[in-house]
Design a protein around this motif. Structure first.
Motif, mmCIF file in Angstrom:
data_model
loop_
_atom_site.group_PDB
_atom_site.id
_atom_site.type_symbol
_atom_site.label_atom_id
_atom_site.label_comp_id
_atom_site.label_asym_id
_atom_site.label_seq_id
_atom_site.Cartn_x
_atom_site.Cartn_y
_atom_site.Cartn_z
ATOM 1 N N LYS A 43 0.848 -1.194 0.000
ATOM 2 C CA LYS A 43 0.000 0.000 0.000
ATOM 3 C C LYS A 43 0.882 1.241 0.000
ATOM 4 C CE LYS A 43 -3.920 -2.117 2.273
ATOM 5 N NZ LYS A 43 -4.893 -2.047 3.335
ATOM 6 N N GLN A 44 1.905 1.205 -0.803
ATOM 7 C CA GLN A 44 2.835 2.318 -0.929
ATOM 8 C C GLN A 44 3.435 2.257 -2.326
ATOM 9 O OE1 GLN A 44 5.337 1.101 2.285
ATOM 10 N NE2 GLN A 44 6.773 0.059 0.969
ATOM 11 N N PRO A 45 4.089 3.335 -2.755
ATOM 12 C CA PRO A 45 4.728 3.272 -4.076
ATOM 13 C C PRO A 45 5.693 2.090 -4.136
ATOM 14 C CG PRO A 45 4.862 5.488 -3.154
ATOM 15 C CD PRO A 45 4.332 4.597 -2.071
ATOM 16 N N CYS A 46 5.817 1.518 -5.313
ATOM 17 C CA CYS A 46 6.728 0.386 -5.450
ATOM 18 C C CYS A 46 7.386 0.409 -6.830
ATOM 19 C CB CYS A 46 6.012 -0.937 -5.217
ATOM 20 S SG CYS A 46 4.658 -1.262 -6.348
ATOM 21 N N ILE A 47 8.464 -0.316 -6.946
ATOM 22 C CA ILE A 47 9.179 -0.456 -8.209
ATOM 23 C C ILE A 47 8.872 -1.849 -8.734
ATOM 24 C CG2 ILE A 47 11.443 -0.581 -9.295
ATOM 25 C CD1 ILE A 47 12.456 1.315 -7.060
ATOM 26 N N LEU A 48 8.278 -1.920 -9.922
ATOM 27 C CA LEU A 48 7.960 -3.200 -10.543
ATOM 28 C C LEU A 48 8.874 -3.390 -11.745
ATOM 29 C CD1 LEU A 48 4.054 -3.078 -10.566
ATOM 30 C CD2 LEU A 48 5.560 -4.145 -8.872
ATOM 31 N N LEU A 49 9.648 -4.460 -11.734
ATOM 32 C CA LEU A 49 10.526 -4.791 -12.853
ATOM 33 C C LEU A 49 9.855 -5.870 -13.675
ATOM 34 C CD1 LEU A 49 13.968 -4.969 -11.031
ATOM 35 C CD2 LEU A 49 13.001 -3.080 -12.333
ATOM 36 N N MET A 50 9.431 -5.510 -14.857
ATOM 37 C CA MET A 50 8.748 -6.458 -15.738
ATOM 38 C C MET A 50 9.748 -6.933 -16.777
ATOM 39 S SD MET A 50 5.084 -4.627 -16.026
ATOM 40 C CE MET A 50 4.219 -4.171 -14.535
ATOM 41 N N GLY B 203 15.579 -13.731 -16.165
ATOM 42 C CA GLY B 203 16.913 -14.258 -15.931
ATOM 43 C C GLY B 203 17.253 -14.177 -14.465
ATOM 44 N N PRO B 204 18.512 -13.896 -14.180
ATOM 45 C CA PRO B 204 18.936 -13.807 -12.780
ATOM 46 C C PRO B 204 18.276 -12.628 -12.083
ATOM 47 C CG PRO B 204 20.713 -13.149 -14.257
ATOM 48 C CD PRO B 204 19.594 -13.673 -15.118
ATOM 49 N N SER B 205 18.397 -12.598 -10.784
ATOM 50 C CA SER B 205 17.780 -11.550 -9.976
ATOM 51 C C SER B 205 18.162 -10.160 -10.470
ATOM 52 C CB SER B 205 18.207 -11.710 -8.518
ATOM 53 O OG SER B 205 17.691 -10.647 -7.759
ATOM 54 N N ARG B 206 17.202 -9.272 -10.426
ATOM 55 C CA ARG B 206 17.409 -7.903 -10.882
ATOM 56 C C ARG B 206 17.555 -6.949 -9.694
ATOM 57 N NH1 ARG B 206 18.682 -9.959 -15.197
ATOM 58 N NH2 ARG B 206 17.243 -10.201 -16.913
ATOM 59 N N SER B 207 18.026 -7.449 -8.552
ATOM 60 C CA SER B 207 18.119 -6.601 -7.361
ATOM 61 C C SER B 207 19.052 -5.420 -7.587
ATOM 62 C CB SER B 207 18.546 -7.424 -6.147
ATOM 63 O OG SER B 207 19.793 -8.045 -6.398
ATOM 64 N N ASN B 208 20.077 -5.551 -8.435
ATOM 65 C CA ASN B 208 20.960 -4.418 -8.729
ATOM 66 C C ASN B 208 20.181 -3.303 -9.404
ATOM 67 O OD1 ASN B 208 22.836 -6.231 -7.867
ATOM 68 N ND2 ASN B 208 24.067 -6.217 -9.723
ATOM 69 N N VAL B 209 19.229 -3.654 -10.242
ATOM 70 C CA VAL B 209 18.421 -2.647 -10.944
ATOM 71 C C VAL B 209 17.612 -1.848 -9.933
ATOM 72 C CG1 VAL B 209 16.595 -2.276 -12.649
ATOM 73 C CG2 VAL B 209 18.328 -4.034 -13.042
ATOM 74 N N VAL B 210 16.998 -2.524 -8.982
ATOM 75 C CA VAL B 210 16.195 -1.839 -7.963
ATOM 76 C C VAL B 210 17.088 -0.909 -7.151
ATOM 77 C CG1 VAL B 210 14.797 -2.147 -5.888
ATOM 78 C CG2 VAL B 210 14.462 -3.647 -7.842
ATOM 79 N N MET C 56 9.882 2.137 -0.299
ATOM 80 C CA MET C 56 9.434 1.752 -1.630
ATOM 81 C C MET C 56 9.938 0.332 -1.935
ATOM 82 S SD MET C 56 9.951 3.700 -5.264
ATOM 83 C CE MET C 56 9.010 5.105 -4.730
ATOM 84 N N LYS C 57 9.019 -0.621 -1.874
ATOM 85 C CA LYS C 57 9.395 -2.012 -2.160
ATOM 86 C C LYS C 57 9.709 -2.184 -3.633
ATOM 87 C CE LYS C 57 6.654 -4.125 1.502
ATOM 88 N NZ LYS C 57 7.413 -5.132 2.204
ATOM 89 N N GLY C 58 10.494 -3.200 -3.914
ATOM 90 C CA GLY C 58 10.779 -3.582 -5.284
ATOM 91 C C GLY C 58 10.280 -4.996 -5.506
ATOM 92 N N SER C 59 9.760 -5.252 -6.681
ATOM 93 C CA SER C 59 9.237 -6.583 -6.973
ATOM 94 C C SER C 59 9.443 -6.901 -8.445
ATOM 95 C CB SER C 59 7.744 -6.645 -6.630
ATOM 96 O OG SER C 59 7.230 -7.931 -6.873
ATOM 97 N N ASN C 60 9.649 -8.167 -8.725
ATOM 98 C CA ASN C 60 9.839 -8.660 -10.080
ATOM 99 C C ASN C 60 8.669 -9.592 -10.385
ATOM 100 O OD1 ASN C 60 10.954 -9.333 -12.519
ATOM 101 N ND2 ASN C 60 12.764 -10.335 -11.686
#
Length: 159
Positions: free
Chosen positions: A34-41, A46-53, A79-83
C-alpha cells in the motif's frame, strides 16, 4: 516451484518475503503493498534484478535532492521492489515489443491488486504478441499518412 515466486532479496532491497508453514508445507505468505513500489517487468526472465532496484533507488534519491533541494530516502522500507511474473518472450529479439505491450496493458487493464508476490503471467493473451509488430507497423503507416494529409492541407491553406 521456486520460479513462481518473486525474485526478492534483502541485499538488493526487493520485497521481503515471509514463508509460512501449514501442516509441514511451506508457501509464500502474501503481503499487500500500500505504498509506491518499483515493478521490474522482465520478458526474458533471468537472474535476480536486485541491482536494478538498488540503482533506481539511488537515482530517485539523487533526482529528489536535485529537484527538491532536500534529502529523501527511497529505501526498501519506503518503496518495495518486486519482479512480478509477466508473459515471457521465447526469443532474444522481442523485448521491445513486450515492453510496449506491458505499457499498453498497464493502461488498458490496470493492476488492481499490488499484493506481493505479483503474478501477471495471464495479463494479456500470448496470441496478442503474434500480431503486435503488425499492429505497430500499421499504426506508424496510418500516422505517416495522416501527417502527409496535414502537410498537404497546410500547403493548400497557404496558397
Amino acid at each position: 516451484s521456486s520460479d513462481l515466486l518473486d525474485e526478492s532479496s534483502d541485499e538488493g532491497g526487493m520485497a521481503d518475503e515471509s514463508f509460512i508453514s501449514e501442516s509441514g508445507k511451506w508457501h509464500l505468505k502474501s503481503s499487500i503493498c500500500k505504498q509506491p513500489c518499483i515493478l521490474l517487468m522482465d520478458s526474458l526472465r533471468g537472474p535476480s534484478r536486485s541491482n536494478v532496484v538498488r540503482t533506481l533507488r539511488e537515482y530517485l534519491e539523487v533526482e529528489w535532492e536535485v529537484r527538491k533541494g532536500s534529502k529523501r530516502s527511497f529505501s526498501k522500507e519506503v518503496m518495495k521492489g518486486s519482479n512480478p511474473r509477466v508473459p515471457q518472450q521465447n526469443n532474444f529479439s522481442d523485448c521491445g515489443v513486450y515492453i510496449l505491450q506491458y505499457v499498453e496493458s498497464f493502461f488498458e487493464n490496470p493492476i488492481q491488486s499490488f499484493e506481493l508476490p505479483m503474478n501477471l503471467s495471464d495479463w494479456f493473451p500470448e496470441q496478442r504478441m503474434k500480431t503486435k509488430r503488425e499492429e505497430i507497423r500499421n499504426l506508424i503507416i496510418n500516422l505517416q499518412e495522416q501527417q502527409n494529409k496535414d502537410k498537404q492541407g497546410q500547403k493548400i491553406g497557404r496558397a
